[in-house]
Design an enzyme around this catalytic site. Structure first.
Site, PDB file in Angstrom:
ATOM      1  N   ASP A  79     -17.810 -21.498  32.770  1.00  0.00           N
ATOM      2  CA  ASP A  79     -19.119 -20.590  31.309  1.00  0.00           C
ATOM      3  C   ASP A  79     -18.475 -19.813  31.037  1.00  0.00           C
ATOM      4  OD1 ASP A  79     -18.067 -18.885  33.407  1.00  0.00           O
ATOM      5  OD2 ASP A  79     -19.137 -17.881  33.743  1.00  0.00           O
ATOM      6  N   GLU A 137     -18.299 -17.609  36.292  1.00  0.00           N
ATOM      7  CA  GLU A 137     -17.273 -17.032  37.121  1.00  0.00           C
ATOM      8  C   GLU A 137     -18.129 -14.659  36.674  1.00  0.00           C
ATOM      9  OE1 GLU A 137     -14.335 -14.389  37.275  1.00  0.00           O
ATOM     10  OE2 GLU A 137     -14.780 -15.343  35.539  1.00  0.00           O
ATOM     11  N   GLU A 138     -18.430 -15.232  35.292  1.00  0.00           N
ATOM     12  CA  GLU A 138     -18.291 -13.736  34.918  1.00  0.00           C
ATOM     13  C   GLU A 138     -18.894 -12.247  34.659  1.00  0.00           C
ATOM     14  OE1 GLU A 138     -15.896 -13.241  32.874  1.00  0.00           O
ATOM     15  OE2 GLU A 138     -15.440 -14.681  31.879  1.00  0.00           O
ATOM     16  N   HIS A 360     -12.038 -11.729  26.856  1.00  0.00           N
ATOM     17  CA  HIS A 360     -13.288 -10.804  26.182  1.00  0.00           C
ATOM     18  C   HIS A 360     -13.685  -9.959  24.982  1.00  0.00           C
ATOM     19  CE1 HIS A 360     -14.586 -10.602  30.851  1.00  0.00           C
ATOM     20  NE2 HIS A 360     -13.974 -11.951  30.555  1.00  0.00           N
TER      21      HIS A 360
END
Length: 393
Positions: A79, A137-138, A360
């Protein structure tokens, strides 16, 4: 034993092409429809048994060896993040507001490379490989969604391995260690309910802002004064919202934040002390409160000692021991931990930098030379567990 380093290096151009394709077409958690389709089609083309829709948009591939043996699970997350990319690279995101800002595009490309090489070697080992391409996953709970859908069954893995490209570590460096590597992450919402009133007559109301200020200050004493100093914990209040006008007492304040720990007992202690402090302060002022765990939490990522030893041995075939490092555990979180709580295994960090923008960040990128390293590391690790012994003459 196969020379996976040479084989992975030979497919570097293809790995970069896969990675850039995924990078240009990022998809958010549980919406990785194109990504999972590309993955499933490639696995099918390799003659690998494929399961789709596991945990939403997850894909699982099974490579059977010759005869019975252990099952080795290799995990790759797919993702992207809701970030608008600022890079001007030719492969920059084509989806406004969505970006692979954490390297999962690289992880998926590595997974396709691992599938390619291991599918060619299936006659060399006993047991099976379970390739797990994970969604979300985030912070969305993709690992648990796959667990609930039975990813750890039929066949149940005996070992689980994964990796993360890390652009704050130099290319060529690997972090492989037993014990804690990444922290548990919890998100909380604390709501304080008072009674509104005129700002000029505060005695007639219950000011939720004043109470919230007391609570925020008190929460900082949990780590500094109540958790054993030899343990590690972080408690951060990230947002505070309350009030409607300059001359009105706020009837409600909502604060949110995160808790990071490594030890399960410390994790419970922090939550218990938050509850006790909020209750005591609110009771003293005549207010009410609710403390909630929100979002999807993840336990600490803790590597099994035996599995880490196998992975380190595999790494030593790829680089010198000087480049296989151990670090102080990081306070970030990874839901690979959900698998490692249930299956012994190891999660590694693969140096893919240094790069000026961290994970990020809207300017994130990584050194693509790390892609073949990741492929070779996971292939070599799995082969060391599954390689058929040489017959004795």
């Amino acid at each position: 034993m196969a020379d996976f380093q040479t084989q992975a290096a030979a497919m570097a151009e293809q790995l970069v092409a896969w990675r850039r394709d995924f990078h240009q077409r990022p998809e958010l958690g549980f919406h990785e429809t194109r990504t999972s389709r590309v993955v499933a089609e490639h696995l099918h083309d390799l003659g690998i048994e494929v399961q789709q829709g596991v945990g939403g948009t997850g894909v699982v591939g099974i490579i059977d060896g010759v005869g019975d043996g252990p099952t080795v699970m290799l995990r790759f997350d797919m993702d992207a993040l809701p970030i608008h990319e600022i890079n001007d690279a030719p492969y920059r995101s084509q989806h406004a507001g969505v970006m692979h800002a954490c390297g999962h595009d690289g992880h998926t490309a590595i997974g396709l490379g691992v599938a390619t090489l291991l599918s060619r070697q299936r006659q060399r080992w006993r047991g099976r490989i379970k390739l797990v391409f994970q969604p979300a996953e985030e912070g969305l709970g993709g690992a648990m969604a796959m667990v609930r859908d039975g990813v750890l069954q039929q066949p149940a893995p005996d070992y689980a391995f994964g990796l993360h490209l890390w652009n704050q570590f130099a290319f060529g460096d690997l972090v492989i260690q037993a014990g804690p590597l990444l922290a548990a992450a919890d998100e909380f919402r604390l709501t304080i309910t008072g009674r509104g009133g005129h700002g000029a007559m505060p005695h007639e109301g219950i000011d939720a802002i004043v109470i919230a200020a007391q609570v925020v200050s008190a929460l900082q004493t949990i780590v500094s004064r109540q958790v054993d100093p030899t343990e590690t914990a972080v408690l951060t209040v990230g947002t505070v919202h309350g009030g409607q006008a300059f001359n009105v007492l706020a009837a409600e304040v909502v604060m949110t934040g995160t808790i990071r720990t490594f030890d399960a007992a410390v994790r419970r202690q922090v939550w218990q002390r938050m509850e006790a402090l909020a209750q005591g302060i609110c009771q003293a002022y005549g207010a009410a409160f609710t403390l909630q765990q929100v979002g999807c939490s993840a336990p600490a990522t803790v590597n099994d000692a035996a599995a880490a030893a196998v992975m380190r041995q595999a790494a030593q075939t790829l680089t010198s021991p000087a480049h296989i490092e151990q670090i102080k555990p990081l306070m970030i979180a990874e839901d690979m931990s959900e698998f490692l709580q249930r299956v012994p295994g190891c999660f590694a960090l693969v140096g893919a930098g240094p790069h000026p923008y961290p994970h990020h960040h809207a300017g994130f990128d990584f050194d693509e030379r790390a892609l073949p390293v990741g492929v070779a590391l996971l292939c070599e690790t799995a082969a060391r567990i599954l390689e058929r012994p040489t017959p004795q003459v």
